[in-house]
Design a protein around this motif. Sequence first.
Motif, short mmCIF file in Angstrom:
data_model
loop_
_atom_site.label_atom_id
_atom_site.label_comp_id
_atom_site.label_asym_id
_atom_site.label_seq_id
_atom_site.Cartn_x
_atom_site.Cartn_y
_atom_site.Cartn_z
N PRO A 469 0.85 -1.21 0.00
CA PRO A 469 0.00 0.00 0.00
C PRO A 469 0.88 1.25 0.00
O PRO A 469 1.62 1.50 0.95
N LEU A 470 0.83 2.02 -1.06
CA LEU A 470 1.74 3.15 -1.23
C LEU A 470 1.00 4.48 -1.19
O LEU A 470 -0.19 4.56 -1.53
N ARG A 471 1.71 5.50 -0.80
CA ARG A 471 1.21 6.87 -0.91
C ARG A 471 2.36 7.77 -1.34
O ARG A 471 3.49 7.62 -0.90
N MET A 472 2.05 8.71 -2.22
CA MET A 472 3.04 9.67 -2.69
C MET A 472 3.02 10.94 -1.84
O MET A 472 3.90 11.78 -1.95
N SER A 473 2.01 11.06 -0.98
CA SER A 473 1.88 12.22 -0.11
C SER A 473 2.59 11.96 1.21
O SER A 473 2.64 10.84 1.71
N ALA A 474 3.14 13.03 1.79
CA ALA A 474 3.80 12.91 3.10
C ALA A 474 2.80 12.74 4.22
O ALA A 474 3.16 12.38 5.34
N THR A 475 1.51 12.93 3.94
CA THR A 475 0.47 12.82 4.96
C THR A 475 -0.02 11.38 5.05
O THR A 475 -0.53 10.83 4.07
N PRO A 476 0.15 10.73 6.20
CA PRO A 476 -0.30 9.33 6.35
C PRO A 476 -1.79 9.19 6.03
O PRO A 476 -2.62 10.01 6.44
N GLY A 477 -2.11 8.14 5.27
CA GLY A 477 -3.50 7.84 4.94
C GLY A 477 -4.03 8.57 3.74
O GLY A 477 -5.13 8.29 3.26
N GLU A 478 -3.27 9.51 3.19
CA GLU A 478 -3.76 10.32 2.08
C GLU A 478 -3.45 9.65 0.74
O GLU A 478 -2.29 9.40 0.41
N ASP A 479 -4.50 9.36 -0.02
CA ASP A 479 -4.37 8.78 -1.36
C ASP A 479 -3.50 7.51 -1.36
O ASP A 479 -2.56 7.37 -2.13
N VAL A 480 -3.86 6.56 -0.50
CA VAL A 480 -3.14 5.28 -0.43
C VAL A 480 -3.67 4.35 -1.52
O VAL A 480 -4.88 4.14 -1.64
N ARG A 481 -2.76 3.81 -2.31
CA ARG A 481 -3.15 2.89 -3.39
C ARG A 481 -2.25 1.66 -3.37
O ARG A 481 -1.11 1.71 -2.93
N THR A 482 -2.78 0.54 -3.88
CA THR A 482 -2.04 -0.72 -3.91
C THR A 482 -1.14 -0.78 -5.13
O THR A 482 -1.59 -0.49 -6.25
N ARG A 483 0.07 -1.13 -4.91
CA ARG A 483 1.02 -1.24 -6.02
C ARG A 483 0.64 -2.42 -6.90
O ARG A 483 0.43 -3.54 -6.43
N LYS A 484 0.61 -2.21 -8.21
CA LYS A 484 0.23 -3.24 -9.17
C LYS A 484 1.36 -3.63 -10.10
O LYS A 484 1.21 -4.53 -10.93
N ARG A 485 2.49 -2.94 -9.98
CA ARG A 485 3.59 -3.19 -10.91
C ARG A 485 4.89 -2.75 -10.25
O ARG A 485 4.94 -1.76 -9.53
N GLY A 486 5.96 -3.50 -10.48
CA GLY A 486 7.27 -3.11 -9.98
C GLY A 486 7.53 -3.56 -8.55
O GLY A 486 6.66 -4.09 -7.86
N ILE A 487 8.77 -3.33 -8.11
CA ILE A 487 9.23 -3.71 -6.78
C ILE A 487 10.08 -2.58 -6.21
O ILE A 487 10.62 -1.76 -6.96
N PRO A 488 10.24 -2.51 -4.89
CA PRO A 488 11.06 -1.44 -4.30
C PRO A 488 12.51 -1.55 -4.75
O PRO A 488 13.07 -2.65 -4.82
N ILE A 489 13.11 -0.42 -5.06
CA ILE A 489 14.51 -0.43 -5.48
C ILE A 489 15.43 -0.29 -4.28
O ILE A 489 15.03 0.23 -3.24
N THR A 490 16.67 -0.76 -4.46
CA THR A 490 17.74 -0.80 -3.46
C THR A 490 17.43 -1.76 -2.32
O THR A 490 18.22 -1.92 -1.40
N ASP A 491 16.27 -2.41 -2.35
CA ASP A 491 15.92 -3.42 -1.38
C ASP A 491 16.53 -4.75 -1.82
O ASP A 491 16.74 -4.98 -3.01
N ALA A 492 16.82 -5.63 -0.85
CA ALA A 492 17.35 -6.95 -1.22
C ALA A 492 16.37 -7.72 -2.08
O ALA A 492 16.77 -8.57 -2.89
N PHE A 493 15.07 -7.42 -1.94
CA PHE A 493 14.09 -8.08 -2.79
C PHE A 493 14.25 -7.65 -4.25
O PHE A 493 13.89 -8.41 -5.16
N GLU A 494 14.73 -6.43 -4.48
CA GLU A 494 14.99 -6.03 -5.86
C GLU A 494 16.02 -6.96 -6.49
O GLU A 494 15.90 -7.35 -7.65
N LYS A 495 17.06 -7.31 -5.72
CA LYS A 495 18.09 -8.21 -6.24
C LYS A 495 17.53 -9.62 -6.42
O LYS A 495 17.82 -10.29 -7.41
#
Length: 880
Positions: A469-495
Amino acid sequence: MAESSFLSQTLQSITATKTREQDKRRKTFEARKANIIDEAQAAVDERARLQVLLSGFNQLSSSNKGVWYVDEDRKNAVRNVSRYLEQSQRDPSVSSSILCGFEGGFRKKLDQESQRFNFADLYYRLLGEWTDPKSEPIVRPEPKEEEFDGSFEHIEKYNLQNLKDKFSSVVFTALDTDEVEIDAYMDSFFDDDHAAKILEHIRREVALFARDFKARTAPFNRSVLKSCIQALLTNDLLNDDAKMTLSEFSTNDVVLDEISDVLNLRFSDLDDWSWETDGGMYYEPRRQANGKFRIMMDQDILQALFLHYIAVSWCQELKVLFRRLPDDPKFWKSPPKLTSDEVDRHRYFTWSTPSPPKGLDSEQMNTFRNTFLLSSMPSSLRDGSDPYGENNDESDETKTGMGIRQMLLRQIATDVIIRRALHGDVAVVQSDLQWYATALPHSTLFAVLRFWGVPEDWLKFFTKFAEAPLRMSATPGEDVRTRKRGIPITDAFEKLFGECVLFSMDVAVNRGSGMTLIRFHDDLWLSGDPVRCASAWGTIEEFVKVLGLDINTSKTGSVYLSTTSRDAELVAKFPKGAVCMGMLKLTDDGDWTIDQKQVSAHCRQLQKQLGQCTSIISWVQTWNACMGKFFQNVFGKPANCFGQAHVDAILETHANLQRELFDSHNGSVTKYLREQILHRFGVEDIPDSFFFLPEDFGGLGLQNPFIPFFVLKDQLLKDPRERITDFQKTERKNYGEISEAFAALTDSERQRRFKKIFEGNENFAALANDPFFSFEEYTLHRESYSHQLSIAYQDLMKKPSVQNIKLTNEIKPWFSELKHSHGQGWDDLSSENKWIMHLYAEELKNRFGALSIVDRNLLPSGVMKMLKRKKVTWQLILWD
């Protein structure tokens, strides 16, 4: 930007204390020195003047008082001259001129001590400016420039909004790929019995690992957490505040035990794991060291530790399994070798056996397996495995992304030289995947994971991770949407996820074309026979189409070189665009040249960035990061495959850079800094040594970008092509000698050799009467067996040895003194610092009476260590 937030209050307090202490010493010294000089001036003759100077000098407290070596030397100097002075009272041979010489020497020592105090004072004033939040930029932008470009902040915000909009349009919109088609496509590369057994074995091992891993009880403990923390501190996943907290955790065993308990409970309930955030995971743009922005997820610390452990554990298992494929000669296709019949013919004519393990192909394959293959996949919990890391470990290039890229650059350059000389043509293809991790279709990812045998219970966990569940706003709970594509970068899961998909590309390219693709995560490189390169590129295009990926056309290109006319059909198959690594570009003539257009663009940006610095020290930091490190890497590290001309081109480029940066100061960085220090501090007459001397000795540590290349100059081949020409001459000579030796055999000797090799094999019955084999047959597949070609390859791959400045006897004692006063002597210095210290030794000794400027006891070593760790980033408005 001032660095006050960067320094802890403790360090600031220590610095202030040392500043007050040295200022007190300086004022006390100058007052007493003035009294001594006045008394000496009032003395009746030279003996009296010298007596006053001796007495005063002996009582003065010097800036480096307390260093036994220095104190002993001062004591001995006073004692010796006192005895000479006593001798002069009775011995007329001790003339006035000798006494005046001693007097001049002590006056000079007093002046040198003043210089040391004065520059220590300047040093602390520079540090004060560096920590002062009110410091002004070194260069204020011209009004016209602002009107033309708009404000820096406006441009940055505009581009950041574009980046956010692009990111949102990608990650919240699913791209559905055909999982059945992907499975069938990948299965086609395991279509023979041997390959099918390999795939079955991998799947069985994956299923076994998945079961055993999930069954682990209490996997987290202090040791595991410390390893995970070390890795997270070396990559860019967490923000600075989180890293500071992690660093504090690593030294507190009580906290580590508590965290272990929490994470063990979480692991025991893995099936019900979730992101545990109603407010959404905040994604923010962060500027990287290269100046580009990347959208990074602001993870919870405990969650980051938990996920790092799981991802790296999977990476370790899959890396071992995947590495077995290139090790299997029946599965992994390699360049053509001599057949058994060809080997026997070679033995018959030459009376020697061609040995593949000694060949160039074997050497390159070993490098691929040990260095390039899956290089971004972590091998341990401590491993950050950043394939794009900028740190360059000179002692072992294979430990850093920068080092590995430099190795690849040398290999490609050497391949071009060798293949053009031996075969007349060669191709190099470079590519990159567009927004690879960010835009990776989830359906593709899970299809690939299923193909490699990852069971469904783990796929459910991986799905929950990917669909954050991602948000591009710095305000918690604002415009939270589920990621449907891609993975977090620089995370070990990216590797983990990224390499599972891209290793599939490695397999596809090899099985489809017989070539070995070299990758740094999603950076792709091919080099070799143009026909096979074209085939491999076709496989890559098919792979990305089936798996729903995109080629980054702006980073894709090729060079097809031929000593004759190029095949038009092949030309059409290659991608258009340049082949570059850093700012080194492969031309259509087969030469590697520095892209001066890129250099000029970065020079203009550097000039702006230097002007925005709010202190001399931050200016030096920026200079060192860009001129002392960035440009050294992007121009390509010198090696024999580039020749001496490459070093000359780098030196000329640096000269042009400085002429452009300091056009109104005759291209001199020291003249520019002198002017700035005079303007900001009112201090003039600053020696060159103060700028370049290492911080440990009281200098600013300004890096001279020329020296790293001058220590290597004339240690390289002038023309790399001549090395292969020499090999060809030797090869031709050896062929002639072998031919003559064979012709000298008697019929009976030839018959005995024939029988020993072929043992009555009727297929070779006619060979006994055949003429000596041709040079073309003699050199057939030489890359697989020629030891001499392998040596030529190694010679071209070599980096130059450093030619250190030689320590002369005249100044050798000065470095002994430096060893005692600052703990570093000649042998402790780097090659570049040896150059610097020897170059400015006379100036330092004359001006300061030693090879240091500031006493080690007064140097704020804690601040300097923090200063050296502070990263400087390019302030470029770029993103991808």
